[in-house]
Design an enzyme around this catalytic site. Sequence first.
Site, short mmCIF file in Angstrom:
data_model
loop_
_atom_site.label_atom_id
_atom_site.label_comp_id
_atom_site.label_asym_id
_atom_site.label_seq_id
_atom_site.Cartn_x
_atom_site.Cartn_y
_atom_site.Cartn_z
N ASP A 84 0.85 -1.14 0.08
CA ASP A 84 -0.09 0.05 0.02
C ASP A 84 0.89 1.40 -0.15
O ASP A 84 0.69 2.31 -0.69
CB ASP A 84 -0.82 0.04 1.22
CG ASP A 84 -1.58 1.17 1.36
OD1 ASP A 84 -2.50 1.47 0.46
OD2 ASP A 84 -1.38 2.10 2.30
N GLU A 97 -2.03 -5.40 -3.64
CA GLU A 97 -1.30 -4.38 -2.72
C GLU A 97 -0.03 -5.47 -2.26
O GLU A 97 1.18 -4.97 -2.01
CB GLU A 97 -1.99 -3.91 -1.74
CG GLU A 97 -2.77 -2.74 -2.17
CD GLU A 97 -3.53 -1.90 -0.98
OE1 GLU A 97 -3.74 -0.77 -1.23
OE2 GLU A 97 -3.77 -2.64 0.08
#
Length: 223
Positions: A45, A117
């Site tokens: 992320d 992610e």
Amino acid sequence: MRSLSKVEERLEYQFKSQILISAALTHGSQQKAERDYQRLEFLGDRVLNLVIADELYARFPDEKEGPLAARLSLLVRAEACTRVGEALGLQAFIAVGAMERKQGVQRMASVLSDVVEALIGALYLDGGMDVARGFILKQWQAMLTQAPETLKDAKTFVQEWALGRGLPLPAYVVQNREGPDHAPRFTISLQVGDLASVHGQGLSKQLAEMDAASAFIAREGLR
């Protein structure tokens, strides 16, 4: 060790560490696995945010901080990651528990987003920033060129679409709640005017509603 060569082909990258790619594609419900994707998701992320922010800064030299931040928010949100996961067909490779597989957890938008992610985090650890950046810019290329309004989250998009056509506000109704209190799973239906309803699932009402909105957009071919 699972054979993940097909995933590597789709990523156009061969991992030096099979442990990393395996962990990135393993849901927490797969109790036999030593690792799941949560820590890699945390890292990925941050890498995604940095790469997209850097790219936006370079692409829009005359744009002020506010519009840049708005673009960034749209491009790194879960829905954008889910689009990438669906395009790569990652749902076929996510390891989940036996019960969760029957429930289709591996196809949930929120899980696909997390896995993307996690894969970014794994690419960063295995190949460095250049490898992670190359993957992100290729997979996000189309979204980077889209107007911001087309990147709005699914619920906002459906609501604005409905109101723009004189339809009632989209109605979300909880159809089912299962699982323990600490890990519930919701099924929610979405009704837009007289159109046939669609369903979404998620680990919270908000995620289930977003999943239903995404399903509506896909069914109607709205973007």
